[in-house]
Design an enzyme around this catalytic site. Structure first.
Site, PDB file in Angstrom:
ATOM      1  N   HIS A 146       0.856  -1.192   0.000  1.00 35.06           N
ATOM      2  CA  HIS A 146       0.000   0.000   0.000  1.00 35.06           C
ATOM      3  C   HIS A 146       0.889   1.238   0.000  1.00 35.06           C
ATOM      4  O   HIS A 146       1.707   1.421   0.883  1.00 35.06           O
ATOM      5  CB  HIS A 146      -0.916   0.011   1.227  1.00 35.06           C
ATOM      6  N   LYS A 175       0.919  -0.041  14.676  1.00 30.59           N
ATOM      7  CA  LYS A 175       2.334  -0.137  15.048  1.00 30.59           C
ATOM      8  C   LYS A 175       2.701  -1.415  15.823  1.00 30.59           C
ATOM      9  O   LYS A 175       3.882  -1.754  15.931  1.00 30.59           O
ATOM     10  CB  LYS A 175       2.720   1.060  15.934  1.00 30.59           C
ATOM     11  N   PRO A 227      -4.585   0.513  18.489  1.00 26.43           N
ATOM     12  CA  PRO A 227      -4.370   0.001  17.136  1.00 26.43           C
ATOM     13  C   PRO A 227      -4.349   1.042  16.019  1.00 26.43           C
ATOM     14  O   PRO A 227      -3.933   0.727  14.909  1.00 26.43           O
ATOM     15  CB  PRO A 227      -5.540  -0.966  16.938  1.00 26.43           C
TER      16      PRO A 227
HETATM   17  C1  DHB Z   1      -5.982  -2.783  10.765  1.00 29.02           C
HETATM   18  C2  DHB Z   1      -5.780  -2.505  12.084  1.00 29.02           C
HETATM   19  C3  DHB Z   1      -5.274  -1.288  12.421  1.00 29.02           C
HETATM   20  O1  DHB Z   1      -5.047  -0.995  13.681  1.00 29.02           O
HETATM   21  C4  DHB Z   1      -4.970  -0.331  11.477  1.00 29.02           C
HETATM   22  O2  DHB Z   1      -4.497   0.874  11.864  1.00 29.02           O
HETATM   23  C5  DHB Z   1      -5.175  -0.618  10.182  1.00 29.02           C
HETATM   24  C6  DHB Z   1      -5.695  -1.849   9.822  1.00 29.02           C
HETATM   25  C7  DHB Z   1      -6.524  -4.103  10.382  1.00 29.02           C
HETATM   26  O3  DHB Z   1      -6.979  -4.845  11.242  1.00 29.02           O
HETATM   27  O4  DHB Z   1      -6.548  -4.404   9.188  1.00 29.02           O
END
Ligand code: DHB
Length: 391
Positions: A72, A297, A293
């Site tokens: 990406h 990271k 999340p």
């Molecule tokens: C996903 C999880 C994340 O915390 C993020 O920032 C982007 C994608 C995921 O589960 O795909």
């Protein structure tokens, strides 16, 4: 039983540590209470920084991530009903790769086993002892019920956020825990549908945050900000889709629906333990720190820790020098705190705080506007998202 490094936990940190140590000619034994099937079958997120992919490739486990990982070159930030692209490639010359964590674990396990490495799955009653002496021991019960004692020179505490090794660092005399709870959680779904967007969409909306992510061309991962006390039972499929459409609304995006086959609520917190070592115990990954999340990271930070730790352990076994081992915390922590800041920043910029006012919402939109308008702002976000180089 004897080895050079006893490693508790066969997650990304523990397995990568064992792999990197092997490349330096250092023996280890990895212990995990879960079975191989459980470890390989737990579907987790996987946004790999360029560093993580480079380290996998340079250490000989990069074939599959290069073949099936999806590169990406940017993400989209959405606010006020419009998408704003952050172009990683143009801003940093780097990219991220979407390749779920359990796929990284499969690659690592296969490589360890084919290199003759020892991973004990399904063990119980793991007890690490004598970390302040020269010969720590790890007692455990093997999966056939045999009591075992592993003698080692160093211990890797890589046993995740429910760690049993972190409490071995005495608190508060030696260990300080820095903790932050957030007043929300993520409600995540897995959907059988084609991707709605080529790149991930991080959406700010007055109803709360939403994220459009992906697992594969056939399976999509979507998230909604919810109350941490909320329950999946409160969310019918209709309610989920309505809310997603509301939060990700706009002419330039069309959400593709499909059967929802998993719903779960994810906790949200920031945590750092300092120091990350005590005596002969060295913590890495979630055992030492947790990030919310939003900045993607978590696994990357675990890999960065063990990159530093493997080098320091290498120096110790090659020359008896303890300088790099002694400064493991000092070397690893600045990166950990930068990732903490980035994850907190993304979180606070994109989520709705429960008591937030009209002013707060407008201020957040202005912040997103400031960041996306300015090349410097976009670059700051991009540099942190793709990760600063490990080496
Ligand atoms: C996903 C999880 C994340 O915390 C993020 O920032 C982007 C994608 C995921 O589960 O795909």
């Amino acid at each position: 039983m004897q080895t050079q490094v006893g490693i508790v936990g066969a997650g990304p940190a523990g397995l990568m540590l064992a792999h990197l140590l092997h490349l330096r000619g250092i023996e280890s034994v990895v212990l995990d209470t879960r079975t191989r099937e459980e470890i390989e079958g737990t579907i987790r997120a996987g946004i790999l920084e360029q560093n993580t992919v480079d380290l996998m490739a340079d250490s000989g486990i990069g074939d599959r991530v290069k073949q099936v990982g999806s590169v990406h070159h940017g993400i989209e930030l959405r606010f006020d009903g419009r998408g704003h692209r952050i172009d990683f490639e143009e801003l940093t010359g780097r990219a991220v790769t979407v390749y779920p964590q359990h796929e990284v674990l499969k690659d690592l396990i296969e490589q360890r086993l084919s290199d003759g490495g020892e991973i004990r799955f399904g063990v119980s009653d793991v007890r690490v002892e004598d970390i302040t002496g020269d010969t720590p021991t790890i007692r455990f019960t093997d999966n056939d019920g045999t009591e075992e004692v592993l003698h080692c020179a160093l211990v890797g505490g890589c046993d995740g956020s429910r760690t049993q090794t972190r409490p071995l660092i005495p608190s508060p005399d030696v260990r300080q825990d820095h903790f932050r709870q957030y007043p929300f959680a993520w409600f995540g779904i897995l959907v059988e549908a084609p991707p709605s967007s080529e790149e991930l969409i991080y959406a700010h909306h007055e109803n709360g945050f939403a994220l459009i992510s992906t697992r594969s061309p056939e399976v999509q991962r979507l998230y909604l900000q919810v109350d941490p006390e909320d329950s999946v039972d409160n969310w019918s499929d209709d309610r989920i889709w309505n809310e997603l459409h509301t939060r990700v609304a706009g002419d330039d995006v069309e959400l593709k629906e499909g059967p929802i086959f998993q719903k779960s609520i994810l906790p949200f917190r920031s945590f750092v333990c300092e120091p990350m070592q005590h005596g002969r115990l060295f913590l890495a990954g979630d055992a030492a720190h947790t990030v919310p999340p939003t900045g993607a990271k978590g696994m990357n930070l675990a890999i960065a820790d063990v990159y530093i730790l493997a080098r320091a352990m290498g120096e110790f076994f090659e020359s008896g020098e303890t300088t790099a081992l002694d400064s493991y915390t000092a070397t690893a922590l600045p990166r950990v705190w930068r990732a903490q800041h980035f994850s907190w920043w993304m979180t606070s910029m994109l989520h709705r705080m429960p008591q937030s006012s009209g002013f707060d919402l407008k201020r957040q939109t202005a912040e997103l506007d400031t960041v996306t308008r300015s090349r410097a702002g976009r670059t700051l976000l991009a540099e942190n998202y793709v990760g600063t180089p490990l080496y």
